[in-house]
Design a protein around this motif. Structure first.
Motif, PDB file in Angstrom:
ATOM      1  N   MET A   1      -4.218 -12.552   1.376  1.00 52.08           N
ATOM      2  CA  MET A   1      -2.930 -11.990   0.952  1.00 52.08           C
ATOM      3  C   MET A   1      -2.496 -12.457  -0.398  1.00 52.08           C
ATOM      4  N   ASN A   2      -2.177 -11.374  -1.374  1.00 51.03           N
ATOM      5  CA  ASN A   2      -1.828 -11.837  -2.504  1.00 51.03           C
ATOM      6  C   ASN A   2      -0.449 -11.533  -2.935  1.00 51.03           C
ATOM      7  N   VAL A   3       0.359 -12.631  -2.749  1.00 51.85           N
ATOM      8  CA  VAL A   3       1.915 -12.449  -2.683  1.00 51.85           C
ATOM      9  C   VAL A   3       2.154 -12.040  -4.306  1.00 51.85           C
ATOM     10  N   SER A   4       1.659 -12.467  -5.337  1.00 49.74           N
ATOM     11  CA  SER A   4       1.952 -11.932  -6.261  1.00 49.74           C
ATOM     12  C   SER A   4       1.770 -10.510  -6.662  1.00 49.74           C
ATOM     13  N   ASN A  91     -11.289   9.374   7.608  1.00 52.31           N
ATOM     14  CA  ASN A  91     -12.624   9.591   6.884  1.00 52.31           C
ATOM     15  C   ASN A  91     -12.765   9.177   5.459  1.00 52.31           C
ATOM     16  N   GLU A  92     -11.933   8.354   5.344  1.00 51.21           N
ATOM     17  CA  GLU A  92     -12.166   7.830   3.765  1.00 51.21           C
ATOM     18  C   GLU A  92     -13.020   6.764   3.751  1.00 51.21           C
ATOM     19  N   PRO A  93     -13.677   6.303   2.670  1.00 52.39           N
ATOM     20  CA  PRO A  93     -14.460   5.003   2.534  1.00 52.39           C
ATOM     21  C   PRO A  93     -13.460   3.770   2.622  1.00 52.39           C
ATOM     22  N   PRO A 199     -18.058   9.206 -14.562  1.00 53.53           N
ATOM     23  CA  PRO A 199     -18.012   8.040 -14.714  1.00 53.53           C
ATOM     24  C   PRO A 199     -17.530   7.548 -16.425  1.00 53.53           C
ATOM     25  N   GLU A 241      -9.241   7.887 -10.388  1.00 51.81           N
ATOM     26  CA  GLU A 241      -8.585   9.031 -10.214  1.00 51.81           C
ATOM     27  C   GLU A 241      -7.214   8.688  -9.924  1.00 51.81           C
ATOM     28  N   ASN A 244      -3.362  14.283  -9.353  1.00 51.05           N
ATOM     29  CA  ASN A 244      -3.800  15.461  -9.195  1.00 51.05           C
ATOM     30  C   ASN A 244      -2.756  16.661  -9.157  1.00 51.05           C
TER      31      ASN A 244
ATOM     32  N   HIS B  27     -19.688   5.378  -2.672  1.00 45.14           N
ATOM     33  CA  HIS B  27     -19.229   6.747  -2.242  1.00 45.14           C
ATOM     34  C   HIS B  27     -18.040   7.370  -2.920  1.00 45.14           C
ATOM     35  N   ASN B  29     -15.395  10.463  -3.170  1.00 48.43           N
ATOM     36  CA  ASN B  29     -14.768  11.703  -2.687  1.00 48.43           C
ATOM     37  C   ASN B  29     -13.916  12.192  -3.772  1.00 48.43           C
ATOM     38  N   ARG B  38     -22.763   8.423  -4.695  1.00 47.97           N
ATOM     39  CA  ARG B  38     -23.279   8.448  -6.355  1.00 47.97           C
ATOM     40  C   ARG B  38     -24.329   7.158  -6.589  1.00 47.97           C
ATOM     41  N   SER B 146       1.377 -19.011  -6.780  1.00 52.62           N
ATOM     42  CA  SER B 146       1.363 -17.693  -6.647  1.00 52.62           C
ATOM     43  C   SER B 146       0.406 -16.762  -5.836  1.00 52.62           C
ATOM     44  N   GLY B 147      -0.479 -17.728  -5.103  1.00 51.24           N
ATOM     45  CA  GLY B 147      -1.283 -16.725  -4.156  1.00 51.24           C
ATOM     46  C   GLY B 147      -2.909 -17.130  -4.498  1.00 51.24           C
ATOM     47  N   ASN B 148      -3.638 -16.184  -4.550  1.00 54.35           N
ATOM     48  CA  ASN B 148      -4.949 -16.067  -5.161  1.00 54.35           C
ATOM     49  C   ASN B 148      -5.159 -16.482  -6.319  1.00 54.35           C
TER      50      ASN B 148
END
Lengths: 326, 186
Positions: A1-4, A91-93, A199, A241, A244, B27, B29, B38, B146-148
């Motif tokens: 977990m990254n609190v900042s 169903n999202e990766p 890309p 992205e 939209n 992957h 979408n 890809r 501050s974490g990581n």
């Protein structure tokens, strides 16, 4: 977990609200749980049941976007509104840029053009970045049509290929892409677009990609100058992205046709379908030249914090929450 | 026939009689579009690389490759030479073929190499390997608040990785060879 990163996320959300509140946008809190979610062929809602005390049960789903209800509120007489809250997609990766539950911002304006929503987006990002003392985004962002992007990055003239599946298949084969029998024109479009064009977009400068082929219009109006294209825009920053947007379709008949087509695609893909949201359809005629955009807030936080993965800006990753092995 | 969900680094696809080694994949979408994978692929014969996008619902032709137990021997002008641990036969792969994975090669390293019709195609490195940190900034008190927080560290493999602030010079760390990222203290 990254609190900042979590602290930064909290600030980003506050500044987004400040930006829209100062311009008199109404913040609306639309329901997350609905009976008829969006029926886009490639989005999967999470389904559950709402059960009344008498045992009567109703199918219910978590929204994939607050779009339908936002437009109904617009149609009821609000000119500018925004909705900021979680949306859910199955169903999202689990790939570092998606999470089944993500923070979505949508805003809408009546009597506006697609360029107005692009201006809003640019100003909102600049506002938030400035508040955080972050100078990484140079405005104005680049504005590029899909047609021009194909020319610049793949040296392909897209206009003559529109709606011509055979011609598009020939282009794919010539460029070492596979062509499956059931590939639609859109699928073939994406094989070239994702391999050679996407890309490269937004790498040097945040870029609005606009004017999509009309088959990818979904809920967008067709361009008034040239109906082969739809008034739709996506924002790319780095490889992400981010947003939209559409000039919103307000023609009930045309929308019904597109919904039926989408339903057909879902059936072909072996997916479930559900009745069309008639309340949404009948609200469309009340839209006064509306434009709107959906914006991924987690991804903006990634860009502002330099996080390499969406998991770093969430308190717990999807793997951690759902995958027994972790 | 296989499906694009079987795609991983190092597998070999056959298309129109040509063999393509998958060197990277992701992957994707696109908004309002179907799901795709890809891949960056490399032609096993010509070495030409290109991006290929495959729809998740397509079927793909994955070529059976032979995995051979190899040991890394040395690098010279001809490339990287390995020895088959069962037959003692030596094979050489060019610098281009080994590319990014070269930094993980240590003399004597035991690994798998996939071959097709006797020709080496791709390295299958151990997923986790141990390297020694030979250069890094000493940790300063209070840095972890501050974490990581990470810092850069140079390893005895000559490459740089990000490690947690508490790692000091001379320590052994485990590196994920798929992502070239720090995993844990050895």
């Amino acid at each position: 977990m990254n609190v900042s990163h979590l602290r930064l996320r909290s600030q980003v959300v506050k500044y987004i609200r400040q930006f829209f509140d100062e311009q008199d946008f109404l913040e609306v809190h639309t329901p997350r749980l609905v009976g008829k979610p969006g029926q886009e062929p490639y989005l999967e809602p999470f389904w559950t049941k709402v059960i009344e005390p008498n045992g009567k049960s109703h199918p219910a789903a978590l929204i994939t976007s607050p779009e339908y209800m936002c437009k109904r509120i617009l149609s009821a007489g609000v000119d500018k509104l925004y909705d900021l809250g979680p949306c859910f997609r199955n169903n999202e990766p689990f790939d570092g840029t998606h999470d089944p539950e993500f923070l979505m911002l949508e805003w809408y304006r009546s009597e506006a053009k697609l360029t107005d929503i692009m201006d809003d987006t640019e100003r909102m990002i600049a506002f938030v970045a400035k508040k955080l003392g972050n100078s990484r985004f140079n405005t104005p962002f680049r504005r590029l049509t899909v047609e021009q992007a194909w020319k610049d990055y793949a040296e392909i003239d897209l206009a003559p290929l529109l709606e011509d599946r055979q011609a598009m298949a020939r282009i794919c084969l010539a460029r070492n892409q596979s062509v499956a029998l059931d590939d639609s024109w859109d699928d073939l479009f994406f094989k070239i677009f994702l391999s050679e064009i996407e890309p490269k977009i937004g790498r040097e400068q945040p870029t609005f990609l606009c004017r999509y082929p009309k088959s990818m219009a979904s809920l967008a109006r067709l361009s008034s100058e040239d109906t082969r294209w739809a008034d739709r825009v996506e924002l790319y920053i780095d490889e992400l992205e981010i947003a939209n947007g559409f000039a919103e379709l307000s023609d009930e008949t045309e929308q019904r046709i597109r919904f039926e087509e989408e339903k057909k695609i879902r059936k072909t893909l072996g997916k479930n379908t559900w009745p069309i949201d008639e309340r949404y359809l009948s609200a469309l005629s009340g839209l006064k030249k509306a434009v709107g955009i959906a914006f991924g807030v987690d991804r903006l936080v990634m860009l502002l914090s330099g996080a390499a993965s969406i998991n770093e800006v969430l308190p717990a990753s999807a793997r951690e929450r759902f995958d027994e092995r972790f | 026939m296989a499906t694009p969900s079987d795609i991983k680094k190092g597998i070999v696809l056959r298309e129109n009689g040509e063999l393509w080694v998958v060197t990277e994949f992701q992957h994707v979408n696109p908004g309002k579009g179907a799901a795709f994978v890809r891949c960056r692929v490399k032609n096993a014969k010509t070495g030409k690389t290109l991006e290929k996008t495959i729809k998740m619902s397509e079927s793909i032709d994955v070529v059976e490759v032979e995995y051979r137990n190899m040991q890394y021997l040395y690098h010279d002008a001809t490339g990287y030479t390995f020895m088959d641990r069962d037959t003692y036969e030596q094979v050489t792969m060019s610098d281009d073929d080994v590319s990014d994975q070269a930094k993980f090669l240590k003399e004597g390293l035991e690994l798998m190499i996939s071959t097709h019709e006797g020709k080496p195609i791709a390295l299958q490195l151990p997923r986790k390997m141990t390297f020694k940190v030979i250069e890094t900034m000493p940790a300063v008190k209070g840095d972890t608040a501050s974490g990581n927080v990470t810092k850069e560290a140079k390893t005895d493999g000559g490459f740089i990785i990000h490690v947690p602030i508490f790692i000091s010079e001379g320590e052994d760390v485990i590196v994920n060879t798929d992502t070239a990222e720090y995993v844990e203290r050895a």
